[in-house]
Design an enzyme around this catalytic site. Structure first.
Site, PDB file in Angstrom:
ATOM      1  CD  GLU B  44      -2.999  -1.006   2.318  1.00  0.00           C
ATOM      2  OE1 GLU B  44      -3.921  -1.835   2.343  1.00  0.00           O
ATOM      3  OE2 GLU B  44      -2.854  -0.126   3.201  1.00  0.00           O
ATOM      4  CD  GLU B  55      -3.519   7.786   7.322  1.00  0.00           C
ATOM      5  OE1 GLU B  55      -3.141   6.776   7.950  1.00  0.00           O
ATOM      6  OE2 GLU B  55      -4.036   7.709   6.191  1.00  0.00           O
TER       7      GLU B  55
END
Ligand SMILES: Cc1ncc(COP(=O)(O)O)c(C=O)c1O
Ligand SMILES: Cc1ncc(COP(=O)(O)O)c(C=O)c1O
Lengths: 427, 282, 427, 282
Positions: B44, B55
């Site tokens: 990824e 995040e």
């Protein structure tokens, strides 16, 4: 119990929560983990806010009246009216507890969190206005409260940090990135994504994923509900124009909501033109916060809306002399109403806002927030275009802005600044 | 045919994440290649967005470093083209970057220009954490057109009636969030994993579990609990961050990355071996 | 036009101005040159304020509602009520424009000056609260305004000085003597003695020569007028006790006035006990401002009243953590009501006041002025003596006091102070 | 019989003022004696009060200096006893000091103790700027008892119907304020003086005019305009203040005071001479 109780509390239009879409804007662009929380919130919003289940709306109205000081007056501004040869009315949200319209929403959401059985309030704040309103509401309702705030903002806004702390809130410094509002928002989302089951995230404007834009607008719509009946009582008619400053747009939509269906009432959203309307792609900076006037469609903080971005879709840093307008996005409903030509987006620059700040202070004895001052900057420049009766929302008071106003005034050569030499070196 | 499905379907897939361009274009190239060298089955690649709301702090800081070093969507595609690895690559980013990219031709819909360019650069699919299934149709359509996968994230809080929709719109693999919260390594990795996998058993799609895996042992546990693959981000980004802060030699950092990758991959294999006999014993 | 208009504006008791005597207290102990001005003022007070000539009182009511934000709510304080097992109601004067009760009087007097044909407003201020209220009122009514302020107070209260200046007032530094409130009062008297024919001196509390004590009380009596109808609407009854902090006593008498004839309602005037109730004759200092509790009869600033003095009649320097209570005298009417046993004078020390400040902030989400905080300090210590229903006047908000509260809290070991280490070095 | 009336009745009386104890007890003694030496017909002695609301900045500062140097009512009386002058002395102060002084005997009323002590010290009367005629009865009674005078101040704004009351309650002389405002020397002294004196002509009491007289010429003008005497404070206090600030020799300061006093007294005489022929000529 203020005398407000004599006013019928009609509540928001008890229709539907809607699907969170305003044309193509809005939606729910958030990590999957938050989806259930948003659905739970939507459900609670429909039951408690829209349908007054368990008397939620009644309790909210009583608390916002007695604790918050609603209804706020609609004041005829004699001196400005004479200056502009136009009837200028001021909606005095600056008199709301905490000093700005922010409490309408903060109190509504904290109360809702209580009805939902949540045990903890989280929120983010930039300049500290939403944070202080949330801390006050949480103290009033005896709910633990944590406010995320960028480390840099914490040093710049110490009095507001202090206010939150003495109201019993925990102020959590966010040290990632540049330590400002953006990072604080990410950090709060992060907290919420971890604690959704027990926490409620109090978003501070009509931004974010559904149902926030709709719900926050409903809490603030008390403003236009009151204006409507006050101005009719006073003049027997609706105003020709309504002005409100626009950052995220909560006070704007609160002020406009009950006039949206009256085509005769012009609605002006006054944005921060900052120092220039251009975007500096190289630096990733837009020295303004005029997302309605100059922004483009995109997705930010959970919603599709108009925003300030570079050609590749990176969000640029906005700027305004008023920290409360300093945001790269805007509420999706407002973006939609602009596309529909129902709301006219306008803007004035930092200088005009500061002159508006001094003008209202000197001529009406009301020191406005720098955010609010933008609306008066616009009125000065365009008073001959707003018709015979205009209502301006005084979204907040300027006590929080004294140091900034001094500093910014000293740097400039304003037409109407008082002599400031005594204050060399700050307050 | 889905390259991602194939890559993750073996039962012990290792899918690492790094932010592209962190801390610089060239270093980042080396680090991603070390992941492949360490045994990654798919990678990824984070395309940095200025507001990475999903995040944790570790990856958020990586994104800030990459942006500061000049990473852009266009540079990202060049990066993919420059990469010398032979595992499938997934672009992980936020919807606004997909949405803004490129010029629209007549009748064309966003985010088709982004998907077209991604396909051309050699990417195999997307993870877009802030794109809900409800809004995914245009991206799904473009993925179908260019034979790319769209990976959905499933959270522990995802209600059962919603699962179907997520599975429907996605392809390649499901990204199963091991716990609430955002990316990061602070919580026990196998939390709720078994439970989540149970709920997903009915769906015929490989499940890669992410969030909080930072050692071979945790990797083994997660695979043993039934995952088809593991996704590891923050633990690897930590090595990049530390190398950058301490101004370490690029090759030394790349070695450390490769060695953690190997550890994770063999942990995954170990977990698979532990599970298979048990599965056979049932 | 706020919804207040639905409340009948009963106005002050339209009896007589009286002779300015409250028992032996009161009177008009001023230089002969001011006598005609006081008689002129007394005459104007009777005509306009008491007899509503030319619609003065109606105009005042409309302006104090629309510009000032009256009526202010009477709020049930849930958390304190639970804590004390007593129904605690808060009269929210902190929500009045400017952040304290002060505007009631300032607006009333500036308007009266206008009716009298005066061309210029003068006032003195210590901490700046009365000065800012007067500057706001003068801007609102478009009257030139000069505020005398001791040089030392100017350096200590820069934000308030700034507020006055941006409202267009001239702030005149007083450099004589010690440069504090006393000297500013002398200087303003001096200005007035020179310019009586064109200027009106806006005195800031129920002190000074007749008709000031009576007139200032009448403007503030809106507070108790509202409380009376609000509490009756809420509980069907009068309260058992009413508490208000007392400096000069304007908010105190405003809060008490409409209850004076109800013997069942206990009236508590809470003074600043400072650090000690003793007078240091050697230094000429009383480290408190408890003139009702500890003062003796004398003549100060135009009236006979209770005051803090040494054995020879020199006025001593008072002290309180709250600058607004820091005054050596007190209104003659209040002194008289204390002698008559109608008002109970009580006091709490600086520490108890600071704890009250934090308690109201944390538990009710209202940051009170340090003056106001004294009333809550008293309530904490004596909640079991105030009956079942008590009304406390929240005379002002604490935004002006953040820096002082921080500094004073850091110096002490308070039971309920939040962790303050982030703020080392001030705000 | 009134010593003050006699002193001021000559037609050209000079009545100076100094704050007692400014800047110290001993210096102040010398300065007051210089006033007598310079030709004073009576002297107003300021007993310093902490809140002198009727004074201009010059005298206010003098009062602060005197208080800082330890002046008290009791010391004031000692000062009067120590003084070696043979003109009548007037105590000028604020009512609170009169009111608080001493212990009350049975049935006694304030401010009798103060008046009794003042009489004993040798004072002849009082000027109390913050005591209105309406409240003066107890002081008046004590003055009558101890054969002392109570001087009233008449302002230019004093209404005619009020004059009578002021004259009624007072004795000795009338203190006629030449202009609005407080003590000080900044405005033309003869302002409104003639007008004020006209209004007072009907009252058979000497009129001493004060406020703003600082030179022989002004003194002459005021007397010529019809005053029976002049009262001078700030101009004299200025000399004390300057001497104190510049740390001058006490005798040098005393000399300057005496010489200004002489100038003022001869100005007053000159004014009287100018008026008397004119008066005769009418
Ligand atoms: C006084 C005031 N007005 C306006 C705003 C702008 O916010 P919004 O546009 O969401 O109302 C703020 C935000 O802090 C504010 O404090
Ligand atoms: C908030 C507040 N409360 C009370 C007072 C005390 O004044 P008073 O006793 O005259 O009401 C002040 C004076 O500044 C004040 O600002």
């Amino acid at each position: 119990m203020s005398d407000a109780e004599q006013t019928p509390t009609t509540g928001p239009d008890r229709t539907q929560a809607g699907d969170g879409k305003f044309g193509d804007y809005g939606g729910r662009y958030v990590p999957e983990a938050l989806m259930p929380a948003l659905r739970e919130l939507e459900d609670a919003y429909e039951r408690y806010v829209l349908n007054n289940q368990d008397g939620f709306w009644d309790e909210f109205r009583e608390r916002i009246d007695d604790f918050g000081g609603r209804p706020t007056p609609l004041q005829y501004a004699e001196n400005l009216s004479a200056r502009y040869d136009t009837n200028v009315y001021l909606k005095r949200e600056d008199l709301l507890h905490g000093g700005a319209h922010k409490l309408n929403n903060a109190l509504g959401q904290v109360l809702l969190a209580k009805y939902m059985g949540k045990e903890r309030i989280i929120a983010e704040t930039g300049a500290g206005q939403h944070g202080t309103a949330t801390a006050m509401a949480a103290a009033h309702l005896d709910m633990p409260c944590e406010i995320y705030m960028g480390e840099r903002d914490i040093t710049r806004q110490r009095p507001n940090v202090f206010r939150m702390k003495i109201n019993g809130a925990d102020v959590v410094p966010v040290t990632t990135g540049r330590g400002t509002l953006k990072e604080a928002i990410s950090e709060t989302m992060r907290d919420w994504a971890t604690t959704v089951e027990t926490s409620h995230y109090v978003i501070g404007s009509i931004v974010g994923p559904h149902p926030f834009p709709t719900m926050v607008r409903d809490f603030h719509a008390l403003i236009s509900e009151e204006i409507r009946s006050q101005i009719q009582r006073e003049t027997g008619d609706l105003p020709d124009a309504v002005l409100a400053c626009a950052g995220g747009g909560s006070n704007t939509m609160g002020t406009f909501h009950h006039f949206v269906d009256d085509p005769g009432v012009e609605l002006y959203a006054v944005e921060a033109g900052g120092s220039s309307l251009a975007v500096d792609e190289e630096e990733g900076v837009a020295p303004n916060s005029a997302s309605l006037s100059t922004g483009t469609e995109g997705v930010l903080h959970g919603a599709r809306t108009k925003l300030l971005q570079d050609g590749e879709g990176q969000i640029v840093e906005s700027h305004s002399v008023s920290s409360g307008l300093d945001y790269a996005g805007v509420g999706p409903e407002l973006a939609h109403l602009v596309d529909e030509d129902r709301v006219t987006p306008v803007n004035v620059d930092d200088d005009a806002a500061l002159e508006g700040f001094h003008r209202l202070s000197q001529r009406e004895g009301i020191i406005p927030a720098l955010e609010t001052a933008h609306a008066f900057g616009y009125l000065e420049e365009h008073h001959d275009e707003v018709g015979e009766t205009v209502v301006v929302n005084v979204s907040g008071r300027g006590d929080k802005d004294l140091a900034a106003a001094l500093e910014e005034t000293e740097e400039r050569d304003l037409a109407n600044a008082p002599e400031m030499s005594t204050f060399a070196g700050g307050l | 045919m889905s390259r991602l499905r194939d890559a993750v379907d073996g039962g012990s897939a290792f899918v690492p994440y790094l932010a592209v361009g962190d801390p610089s274009y060239d270093e980042s190239l080396r680090y991603v290649e070390s992941l492949a060298a360490g045994g990654a089955d798919a990678i990824e690649l984070g395309l940095p967005f200025s507001e990475p709301i999903a995040e944790g702090p570790t990856i958020q800081e990586a994104i800030v470093r990459a942006l500061d070093a000049g990473m852009t969507p266009e540079r990202f595609f060049e990066f993919v083209e420059d990469l010398d690895v032979d595992v499938p690559l997934v672009c992980m980013t936020y919807y606004n970057l997909l949405y803004q990219y490129g010029e629209l031709d007549d009748g064309e819909q966003r985010p088709r220009p982004f998907v077209e360019r991604a396909a051309e650069a050699g990417l195999s699919g997307f993870v877009v954490p802030d794109l809900p299934a409800e809004e995914a149709a245009p991206l799904r359509a473009a993925c179908d057109e260019f034979d790319m996968d769209l990976v959905s994230i499933v959270a522990p809080t995802t209600e059962d009636e919603r699962l179907e929709r997520l599975v429907d719109v996605s392809s390649g693999y499901l990204y199963v969030q091991a716990r609430l919260g955002v990316t990061g390594t602070d919580v026990e990795a196998a939390d709720r994993t078994a439970e989540s996998l149970d709920r997903l058993a009915a769906y015929d799609v490989p499940k890669a579990v992410g969030f909080g895996i930072d050692s071979g042992e945790k990797a083994a546990d997660v695979i043993e609990a039934g995952a088809d693959g593991i996704i590891v981000g923050s633990a690897l980004v930590d090595i990049v961050a530390e190398g950058h802060e301490q101004d370490r030699d690029t090759e030394a950092v790349a070695d450390d990355i490769r060695s953690l990758a190997s550890e994770l991959k063999s942990g995954a294999r170990r977990g698979h071996e532990r599970r298979v006999p048990r599965a056979e014993g049932q």
